[in-house]
Design a protein around this motif. Structure first.
Motif, PDB file in Angstrom:
ATOM      1  N   VAL A  19     -62.977 -12.312  32.529  1.00  0.00           N
ATOM      2  CA  VAL A  19     -61.681 -12.572  31.892  1.00  0.00           C
ATOM      3  C   VAL A  19     -60.831 -11.308  31.841  1.00  0.00           C
ATOM      4  N   TYR A  20     -61.429 -10.177  31.467  1.00  0.00           N
ATOM      5  CA  TYR A  20     -60.678  -8.929  31.372  1.00  0.00           C
ATOM      6  C   TYR A  20     -60.095  -8.525  32.714  1.00  0.00           C
ATOM      7  N   LEU A  21     -60.887  -8.650  33.772  1.00  0.00           N
ATOM      8  CA  LEU A  21     -60.397  -8.264  35.096  1.00  0.00           C
ATOM      9  C   LEU A  21     -59.244  -9.148  35.541  1.00  0.00           C
ATOM     10  N   LEU A  22     -59.387 -10.443  35.329  1.00  0.00           N
ATOM     11  CA  LEU A  22     -58.306 -11.367  35.709  1.00  0.00           C
ATOM     12  C   LEU A  22     -57.015 -11.021  34.977  1.00  0.00           C
ATOM     13  N   GLY A  57     -60.076  -7.137  22.740  1.00  0.00           N
ATOM     14  CA  GLY A  57     -59.987  -6.434  24.015  1.00  0.00           C
ATOM     15  C   GLY A  57     -58.734  -6.690  24.810  1.00  0.00           C
ATOM     16  N   ILE A  58     -58.390  -7.944  24.958  1.00  0.00           N
ATOM     17  CA  ILE A  58     -57.264  -8.272  25.821  1.00  0.00           C
ATOM     18  C   ILE A  58     -55.937  -8.036  25.124  1.00  0.00           C
ATOM     19  N   PHE A  59     -55.780  -8.605  23.950  1.00  0.00           N
ATOM     20  CA  PHE A  59     -54.464  -8.609  23.325  1.00  0.00           C
ATOM     21  C   PHE A  59     -54.130  -7.324  22.585  1.00  0.00           C
ATOM     22  N   ALA A  60     -55.137  -6.647  22.056  1.00  0.00           N
ATOM     23  CA  ALA A  60     -54.860  -5.451  21.260  1.00  0.00           C
ATOM     24  C   ALA A  60     -54.950  -4.162  22.059  1.00  0.00           C
ATOM     25  N   LEU A  61     -55.768  -4.151  23.124  1.00  0.00           N
ATOM     26  CA  LEU A  61     -56.102  -2.879  23.748  1.00  0.00           C
ATOM     27  C   LEU A  61     -55.639  -2.700  25.184  1.00  0.00           C
ATOM     28  N   THR A  62     -55.193  -3.742  25.841  1.00  0.00           N
ATOM     29  CA  THR A  62     -54.796  -3.620  27.249  1.00  0.00           C
ATOM     30  C   THR A  62     -53.742  -2.540  27.451  1.00  0.00           C
ATOM     31  N   ALA A 114     -63.449  -2.812  23.319  1.00  0.00           N
ATOM     32  CA  ALA A 114     -63.114  -4.184  23.681  1.00  0.00           C
ATOM     33  C   ALA A 114     -64.353  -5.036  23.915  1.00  0.00           C
ATOM     34  N   PHE A 115     -65.495  -4.404  24.206  1.00  0.00           N
ATOM     35  CA  PHE A 115     -66.730  -5.141  24.467  1.00  0.00           C
ATOM     36  C   PHE A 115     -67.701  -5.141  23.289  1.00  0.00           C
ATOM     37  N   LYS A 116     -67.433  -4.343  22.255  1.00  0.00           N
ATOM     38  CA  LYS A 116     -68.440  -4.156  21.229  1.00  0.00           C
ATOM     39  C   LYS A 116     -68.689  -5.407  20.391  1.00  0.00           C
ATOM     40  N   GLY A 117     -67.916  -6.452  20.623  1.00  0.00           N
ATOM     41  CA  GLY A 117     -68.143  -7.704  19.909  1.00  0.00           C
ATOM     42  C   GLY A 117     -69.515  -8.306  20.138  1.00  0.00           C
TER      43      GLY A 117
END
Length: 441
Positions: free
Chosen positions: A243-246, A32-37, A208-211
């Motif tokens: 974490v995503y919001l931050l 989510g963070i590193f691949a999709l932001t 990003a959340f489907k994990g």
């Protein structure tokens, strides 16, 4: 085929609640963070942090079906179990389960290429042959960790989860603090972003959340599964929202939208240098390496068991290809080979798009199945199930419309691939639906 060859080494009670949360967050944060932001920002514009919130809301509704079904019937390869209990061992359940497995393998290749991209940033290498080489290497590393056993996976996942959640959250806070808690730079881009783009971006945020489905797929191996599967899913999603919001706010405070899009494959590293200096940049790269590697370990762990479950349920064909050992060991090899092939030959954007199409179609099939066949038995609220289905449909339509404008080839590939999966399963199983099982696997 001998009976011993068909038995998979599921270790009941081998994964604690903390280990399950670590597995879920490991997959989610890695992708989510590193691949999709950057890709989400490309569609949503200055509103991209809100896309993560919208994705979390849609995911929360989606998770309801999985939690209710997993609480009733916790099972390794849990998504296959959910589908089979809704549609029976027919082509609909087998095809949807295979879509889920393929979306997970696609996610592995996405995360592997992200690992390689970040690992090469300190050397100012952007692209070239080293990206696929490193991507394949980290997939092979994840394979070696997985064959060492469940407890090794759980321990490494927990250690890496603590490191990366704390480190990434600290990055977001530090980036926001250094910018004076402002987000103004993100609104300077001249491109016009509309409601369709924002809605489409939610498809990638959902990816990003489907994990959390990693937890569902290891249900019977989690301690006290009737209680802890649902708890682990809830905790994982909540942690990732924070974490995503931050991070989204931290990136948005350091870079303009144009800069985020330009560096979309390594946006966190790009945002770290102006906000935190060279040391912050290097620490962010290190965090990306840890996050993506642990995400791969957790995802490969889950998808290999899901494929083994489908094989045990005789919903997909299987060949040993001369290998010894259990079905689970074979599916682990197949998972790694497919993920490595995708990582070697496909770019991040198309990998992510294909994964989103596969996952959303599968998710809608699950919600409809639970609503149509199991909601009364598991005491599920019909309204929640229908809202989850509607949200998925709206996001999928918007995402397909946007991609049809920018990359019609990937939309065509996704449609043909989905049709091929169901056609293959219909030929293999000779039926769309079958009598539903009321016993656990």
């Amino acid at each position: 085929m001998q009976q011993d060859d068909r038995r998979d080494d599921y270790e009941q009670g081998s994964i604690t609640l903390g280990g399950a949360v670590a597995m879920g967050t490991g997959v989610m944060i890695g992708a989510g963070i590193f691949a999709l932001t950057g890709q989400i920002a490309e569609l949503a514009g200055p509103l991209f942090p809100h896309a993560f919130v919208a994705g979390a809301i849609v995911t929360a509704f989606s998770a309801y079906s999985y939690v209710k079904m997993s609480n009733a019937w916790p099972s390794s390869g849990g998504i296959a179990m959910i589908l089979q209990k809704c549609y029976g061992k027919g082509a609909i359940s087998a095809g949807a389960a295979l879509l889920m497995a393929l979306s997970m393998v696609i996610a592995e290749s996405l995360v592997a290429r992200t690992f390689a991209t970040y690992a090469l940033r300190p050397f100012d290498i952007d692209g070239g042959p080293l990206v696929p080489i490193l991507a394949v290497a980290v997939i092979l590393f994840a394979f070696l960790v997985n064959i060492s056993g469940n407890r090794s996976v759980g321990l490494m996942s927990q250690v890496m989860a603590v490191v990366k959640i704390g480190g990434i959250a600290l990055f977001g806070v530090a980036a926001l603090w250094s910018s004076g808690l402002g987000f103004a730079t993100a609104s300077e881009a001249g491109q016009n972003f509309g409601p369709l783009g924002f809605t489409a971006s939610v498809a990638l945020a959902i990816l990003a959340f489907k994990g959390f489905t990693t937890i569902t797929n290891s249900g019977s191996e989690i301690t006290d599964p009737h209680r802890n599967v649902g708890r682990a899913i809830t905790i994982s999603i909540a942690l990732c929202v924070v974490v995503y919001l931050l991070v989204a706010l931290g990136v948005g405070s350091s870079l303009t939208i144009d800069e985020i899009i330009s560096a979309r494959d390594y946006s966190l590293a790009e945002a770290a240098e102006p906000a935190l200096g060279q040391t912050g940049f290097l620490l962010t790269v290190l965090l990306a390496i840890v996050a993506t590697a642990s995400g791969l370990i957790a995802s490969i762990f889950a998808v290999s068991r899901m494929l083994a479950m489908l094989t045990d349920m005789e919903m997909i064909p299987h060949s040993h290809f001369g290998m010894s050992g259990t079905i689970q060991r074979h599916t682990l090899v197949y998972t790694v080979v497919i993920a490595a092939t995708l990582a070697a030959f496909f770019d991040l954007s198309r990998i992510a798009s294909l994964g989103a199409f596969f996952y959303l179609v599968m998710d809608m099939i699950i919600h409809w199945g639970v609503f149509r066949y199991r909601r009364q038995e598991i005491d599920a609220a019909a309204l929640v199930l229908l809202l989850a289905l509607a949200f998925d449909a709206i996001v999928l339509a918007a995402f397909a419309a946007m991609k049809w404008q920018s990359d019609p080839i990937i939309v065509t590939v996704a449609a043909v691939a989905i049709a091929a999966v169901f056609a293959f399963e219909r030929l293999y199983l000779s039926r769309w639906l079958a009598p539903r099982s009321d016993t656990g696997h």
